[in-house]
Scaffold this active site. Structure first.
Site, short mmCIF file in Angstrom:
data_model
loop_
_atom_site.label_atom_id
_atom_site.label_comp_id
_atom_site.label_asym_id
_atom_site.label_seq_id
_atom_site.Cartn_x
_atom_site.Cartn_y
_atom_site.Cartn_z
N CYS A 1 -2.31 -0.41 7.60
CA CYS A 1 -1.55 0.83 7.51
C CYS A 1 -1.65 1.64 8.80
CB CYS A 1 -2.01 1.65 6.31
SG CYS A 1 -1.61 0.83 4.73
N GLU B 1 0.94 3.86 1.80
CA GLU B 1 1.40 4.24 3.13
C GLU B 1 2.57 3.38 3.59
OE1 GLU B 1 -1.72 3.50 2.13
OE2 GLU B 1 -3.18 4.23 3.58
N HIS C 1 0.87 -1.18 0.00
CA HIS C 1 0.00 0.00 0.00
C HIS C 1 0.90 1.23 0.00
CE1 HIS C 1 -3.81 -2.01 1.89
NE2 HIS C 1 -3.27 -2.74 0.93
N CYS D 1 -6.18 1.87 5.88
CA CYS D 1 -6.78 0.62 6.35
C CYS D 1 -6.18 0.24 7.70
CB CYS D 1 -6.55 -0.49 5.32
SG CYS D 1 -4.82 -1.03 5.22
#
Length: 158
Positions: free
Chosen positions: A92, A61, A59, A89
């Site tokens: 993260c 992040e 992801h 999410c």
């Protein structure tokens, strides 16, 4: 074709996150981008790369956190702020907490997969070791439009 990152004129962290999101979309990735700033200077940025890297943890992040940790030589990103185009999410959010991010700025809410202001509200849990200051809704319409256009194009008959 030039990369959306090539056209970024400023070191504005949220602008960098959006440039990373647009670059992710060009690669066929869900258009989410992140940038980390320390004392107002961007030290790392990334866009989603789950497909490219064949890695469910890639992801934006997570990639930006890893790059920032390498850049400053520490797993603790003290005095660093994270800018992201979509509400993080749970995975993260956990990494943000462990990294000790000072402030989290995000654009669009994610009622289905978000874990900051939706779902588990990770930073409000008693088991959360560190909660950053959170500021949501920054350029929210722009982020939501980018995501909607991406998924509309994905669903369009070819």
């Amino acid at each position: 074709m030039p990369s959306p990152l090539d056209t970024l004129a400023s070191d504005d962290p949220m602008a960098r996150a959006f440039a990373e999101a647009r670059a992710a979309a060009v690669r066929g990735e869900v258009p989410v981008g992140a940038a980390i700033a320390k004392y107002g200077r961007v030290i790392a940025s990334a866009g989603n790369r789950t497909l490219q890297d064949r890695d469910p943890t890639a992801h934006a992040e997570m990639l930006a956190l890893r790059a920032a940790a390498q850049a400053i030589g520490s797993e603790r990103l003290i005095d660093c702020d994270l800018y992201v185009t979509l509400e993080p999410c749970a995975m993260c959010a956990g990494a943000i907490s462990f990294a000790r991010i000072r402030r989290l700025y995000f654009a669009a809410d994610d009622p289905k997969g978000g874990a900051v202001e939706h779902g588990p509200r990770f930073f409000a849990q008693a088991t959360c070791h560190h909660a950053p200051e959170v500021y949501g809704g920054i350029r929210e319409t722009e982020a939501a439009d980018l995501l909607r256009a991406f998924f509309k194009d994905k669903r369009a008959p070819k």
